[in-house]
Motif scaffolding. Sequence first.
Motif, mmCIF file in Angstrom:
data_model
loop_
_atom_site.group_PDB
_atom_site.id
_atom_site.type_symbol
_atom_site.label_atom_id
_atom_site.label_comp_id
_atom_site.label_asym_id
_atom_site.label_seq_id
_atom_site.Cartn_x
_atom_site.Cartn_y
_atom_site.Cartn_z
ATOM 1 N N HIS A 10 0.814 -1.217 0.000
ATOM 2 C CA HIS A 10 0.000 0.000 0.000
ATOM 3 C C HIS A 10 0.855 1.279 0.000
ATOM 4 O O HIS A 10 0.506 2.270 -0.646
ATOM 5 N N HIS A 47 1.085 4.442 -2.590
ATOM 6 C CA HIS A 47 1.002 5.907 -2.412
ATOM 7 C C HIS A 47 2.115 6.607 -3.198
ATOM 8 O O HIS A 47 1.877 7.623 -3.852
ATOM 9 N N SER A 88 -0.203 9.615 5.952
ATOM 10 C CA SER A 88 -1.568 9.113 5.782
ATOM 11 C C SER A 88 -2.161 8.844 7.154
ATOM 12 O O SER A 88 -1.608 9.238 8.186
ATOM 13 N N ASP A 126 -6.807 7.160 -0.318
ATOM 14 C CA ASP A 126 -6.697 5.827 -0.913
ATOM 15 C C ASP A 126 -7.491 5.686 -2.206
ATOM 16 O O ASP A 126 -8.634 6.122 -2.306
ATOM 17 N N MET A 142 -3.407 4.244 -7.925
ATOM 18 C CA MET A 142 -2.029 4.219 -7.410
ATOM 19 C C MET A 142 -1.536 2.777 -7.227
ATOM 20 O O MET A 142 -0.339 2.505 -7.398
#
Length: 320
Positions: free
Chosen positions: A110, A114, A135, A290, A294
Amino acid sequence: MILGIETSCDETAAAVVTDDGRALSSIVSSQADLHARYGGVVPEIASRRHLELVTPVVREALAAAGTRLDGIERIAVTQGPGLVGALLVGLSAAKAIAWARGLPLTPVDHLEGHVASLYLEPDPLEPPFLCLLASGGHTLLLAVHEAGRSERLGSTLDDAAGEAFDKGARLLGLGYPGGVEIDRVAREGDDRAFDFPVARVPGHDFSFSGLKTALLYTVRELGDGASVRVPDLAASFQRAIVRALVEKAERALRETGLERLAVVGGVAANSALRAALPDARFAPLDRCTDNAAMIASAARFTDSVPYPRYLSLDAYSSIA
Ligand code: KG4
Ligand code: ZN
């Protein structure tokens, strides 16, 4: 074309991205309203909602890209970090589609996702650069040497910057997600009204828990008077978070010799942070929080896993 799926927290997202980094579609279904009454994400509710939404969101992403599963060459999915129950919904959906269609599957981290929000057209950023990732779950400084290869310089010792925003908003009686609310309310306030501390942490690490405590004590001291001071409190609190992020990013720029700073993650949407770093490259607003574009973007720089090996991939909750 790559189909990306993201379900690590409270956004169910799917996107279609081409191999050369054009996002043909990016659908994000936020569950924020569902969690707002609890003041934060409830993992069980998130998983169940992902289960309901993942198929329609994937369908919508394909339709919006003007394609069908026949046009997709691989599936990219967030493997972690995040809420394991939530991640498993996306991961299982991705495995099922890959298996049914005989496609390779690319598990994506994840956080690399980003960073890869910066590699999408129309203005992809070329490494090397320093990346501030802020985040709800993480606050990291990364030296990005090449796409898909970054070195962690520092991270938070306690709360993430977005988490500080969310907890601060809760103390101020503002809604969820807190960052958006503080950003909005702070516009009406004086950011010098209260002198909140910036933690002195050695090296490239961050700390935000003391700031949260300082806000708590100030609100307590003000008592009934706190409610009329919410804009000033929000603006001053936001200023302290922004100062911490800016000071550490500028220090890392000096010490690494990297010439460019990029900022990604939900907190990169913050207007005060954007104003404080006029020379930095910020992820576009719709790619800060989110999304699956990406994730598909990161898959361009990550090895796929062939059938049947991907069937045994498991979700992970935290960074290694
Ligand atoms: O990247 P993201 O969508 O999810 C995680 O990977 O954690 O970030 C969500 C975080 C939340 O904590 C939210 O309050 C924060 O980003 N956020 C903001 C703003 N928009 C979202 N924080 C400050 N200002 C904003 N405008
Ligand atoms: Zn995120």
